[in-house]
Design a protein around this motif. Structure first.
Motif, PDB file in Angstrom:
ATOM      1  N   TRP A 102      -5.452  -3.129   9.017  1.00  0.00           N
ATOM      2  CA  TRP A 102      -5.072  -2.395  10.223  1.00  0.00           C
ATOM      3  C   TRP A 102      -3.606  -1.997  10.249  1.00  0.00           C
ATOM      4  O   TRP A 102      -3.173  -1.370  11.197  1.00  0.00           O
ATOM      5  N   PHE A 162       3.077  14.492   1.375  1.00  0.00           N
ATOM      6  CA  PHE A 162       3.534  13.348   2.151  1.00  0.00           C
ATOM      7  C   PHE A 162       3.211  12.054   1.418  1.00  0.00           C
ATOM      8  O   PHE A 162       2.153  11.917   0.805  1.00  0.00           O
ATOM      9  N   GLU A 166      -0.148  -0.229  10.126  1.00  0.00           N
ATOM     10  CA  GLU A 166       0.229   1.171  10.305  1.00  0.00           C
ATOM     11  C   GLU A 166       0.738   1.766   9.012  1.00  0.00           C
ATOM     12  O   GLU A 166       1.451   1.110   8.249  1.00  0.00           O
ATOM     13  N   GLN A 167       0.384   3.012   8.776  1.00  0.00           N
ATOM     14  CA  GLN A 167       0.936   3.759   7.663  1.00  0.00           C
ATOM     15  C   GLN A 167       2.213   4.455   8.143  1.00  0.00           C
ATOM     16  O   GLN A 167       2.184   5.208   9.110  1.00  0.00           O
ATOM     17  N   TYR A 176      -0.554  12.149   0.454  1.00  0.00           N
ATOM     18  CA  TYR A 176      -1.328  13.156   1.167  1.00  0.00           C
ATOM     19  C   TYR A 176      -0.703  14.514   0.876  1.00  0.00           C
ATOM     20  O   TYR A 176       0.461  14.620   0.496  1.00  0.00           O
ATOM     21  N   GLU A 180      -5.624  21.385   6.918  1.00  0.00           N
ATOM     22  CA  GLU A 180      -5.324  20.057   7.410  1.00  0.00           C
ATOM     23  C   GLU A 180      -4.683  19.215   6.308  1.00  0.00           C
ATOM     24  O   GLU A 180      -4.790  19.528   5.126  1.00  0.00           O
ATOM     25  N   ILE A 181      -4.026  18.155   6.728  1.00  0.00           N
ATOM     26  CA  ILE A 181      -3.489  17.184   5.772  1.00  0.00           C
ATOM     27  C   ILE A 181      -4.674  16.518   5.069  1.00  0.00           C
ATOM     28  O   ILE A 181      -5.647  16.126   5.711  1.00  0.00           O
ATOM     29  N   ASN A 211       0.829  -1.203   0.000  1.00  0.00           N
ATOM     30  CA  ASN A 211       0.000   0.000   0.000  1.00  0.00           C
ATOM     31  C   ASN A 211       0.864   1.253   0.000  1.00  0.00           C
ATOM     32  O   ASN A 211       1.833   1.359   0.765  1.00  0.00           O
ATOM     33  N   TYR A 230       0.371   5.595  -0.196  1.00  0.00           N
ATOM     34  CA  TYR A 230      -0.587   6.695  -0.098  1.00  0.00           C
ATOM     35  C   TYR A 230       0.133   8.022  -0.358  1.00  0.00           C
ATOM     36  O   TYR A 230       1.294   8.193   0.010  1.00  0.00           O
ATOM     37  N   PHE A 268      -5.939  13.584   2.119  1.00  0.00           N
ATOM     38  CA  PHE A 268      -5.669  12.395   1.326  1.00  0.00           C
ATOM     39  C   PHE A 268      -5.763  12.733  -0.157  1.00  0.00           C
ATOM     40  O   PHE A 268      -6.672  13.449  -0.582  1.00  0.00           O
ATOM     41  N   ARG A 292      -0.530  18.700   2.469  1.00  0.00           N
ATOM     42  CA  ARG A 292      -0.912  19.696   3.458  1.00  0.00           C
ATOM     43  C   ARG A 292      -0.633  21.076   2.883  1.00  0.00           C
ATOM     44  O   ARG A 292       0.523  21.447   2.693  1.00  0.00           O
ATOM     45  N   PHE A 301       5.157   7.117   7.343  1.00  0.00           N
ATOM     46  CA  PHE A 301       5.237   8.320   6.528  1.00  0.00           C
ATOM     47  C   PHE A 301       6.672   8.713   6.210  1.00  0.00           C
ATOM     48  O   PHE A 301       7.576   8.545   7.031  1.00  0.00           O
ATOM     49  N   GLY A 302       6.839   9.303   5.040  1.00  0.00           N
ATOM     50  CA  GLY A 302       8.086   9.938   4.683  1.00  0.00           C
ATOM     51  C   GLY A 302       8.130  11.351   5.229  1.00  0.00           C
ATOM     52  O   GLY A 302       7.145  11.849   5.773  1.00  0.00           O
ATOM     53  N   PRO A 303       9.266  12.044   5.061  1.00  0.00           N
ATOM     54  CA  PRO A 303       9.430  13.387   5.614  1.00  0.00           C
ATOM     55  C   PRO A 303       8.702  14.470   4.832  1.00  0.00           C
ATOM     56  O   PRO A 303       8.580  15.592   5.300  1.00  0.00           O
TER      57      PRO A 303
END
Lengths: 121, 113
Positions: A107, A91, A109-110, A35, A42-43, A31, A33, A45, A37, A112-114
């Motif tokens: 379930w 992101f 966890e995602q 995103y 807000e961030i 997976n 994703y 999707f 911001r 994240f990159g910087p």
């Protein structure tokens, strides 16, 4: 184990130009994703890949944005032509699992990159 | 539609003081709730999550959060803040079978020595 990496970390371009952001997920994560911001907001999707397939692209703002994930490994997000309102931090996240098959995968966890900070002048 | 509200945009606390960051969500059924932290130059890191069961969840770095259905809240707490906790904190919700996260605006935490 390497985490999610994104390139470049910063990009400054002029309105009308093209920019391509890259995301390398954690190895073996199906997976991926994107995103975004926007400053002061807000961030949000953008889209979700399962391997090389787009599972959900409901958050893509318009057809100036094109995301690809050839071979189910890294992903690119191209903005063409860029507009002022595209400025923000993009992101990328990845998670394990086999997409929608299997509760365990759902379930996971995602990670994240910087982020890539995009500034359109 | 699902939404998340973090009423405090910026909070300053003294090192050693207790901390509570507020998060309210809007969703008709039981939500799946998350707190993430972003330190300067770093990616978003998961602090803790709530799916079901015990409404008080423990996370990393000494953080905990309590799910209160009656108040539609999932507030993040830490009994004693360290200078390294200065960061931006995000509450997020995932609903139903959808994998995408819905985010709050974030709360920026500053820690005074």
């Amino acid at each position: 184990e390497a985490g999610v990496t994104q390139f470049p970390s910063h990009s400054v371009i002029e309105k009308g130009q093209t920019v391509t952001l890259r995301c390398d997920p954690i190895s073996g994560h199906d997976n991926l994703y994107w995103y975004r911001r926007v400053m002061g907001k807000e961030i949000k999707f953008l889209l979700h890949f399962v391997k090389e397939s787009k599972q959900d692209e409901s958050g893509m703002p318009n057809n100036r944005f094109l995301a690809e994930r050839t071979g189910g490994t890294y992903s690119t997000l191209k903005v063409q032509p860029a507009e002022l309102e595209d400025s923000g931090v993009y992101f990328c996240a990845s998670s394990q699992g086999l997409g929608t098959s299997g509760r365990e995968g759902f379930w996971n966890e995602q990670f994240f990159g910087p982020g890539t900070r995009l500034t359109v002048l | 539609a699902q939404s998340v509200t973090q009423p405090d945009i910026h909070i300053t606390v003294s090192e050693g003081a207790s901390l509570e960051l507020r998060c309210n969500y809007s969703y008709g059924a039981t939500p799946y709730l998350f707190w993430y932290v972003q330190s300067p130059g770093q990616g978003l890191q998961l602090l803790l999550k709530y799916f079901s069961g015990d409404t008080l969840v423990q996370g990393i770095k000494g953080f905990e959060a309590e799910f209160k259905r009656s108040q539609s809240s999932f507030n993040l707490r830490k009994p004693s803040v360290h200078w390294s906790d200065a960061a931006e904190y995000f509450c997020a919700v995932r609903a139903g079978n959808n994998r995408k996260l819905i985010w709050g605006l974030g709360t920026s935490l500053a820690v005074n020595p």
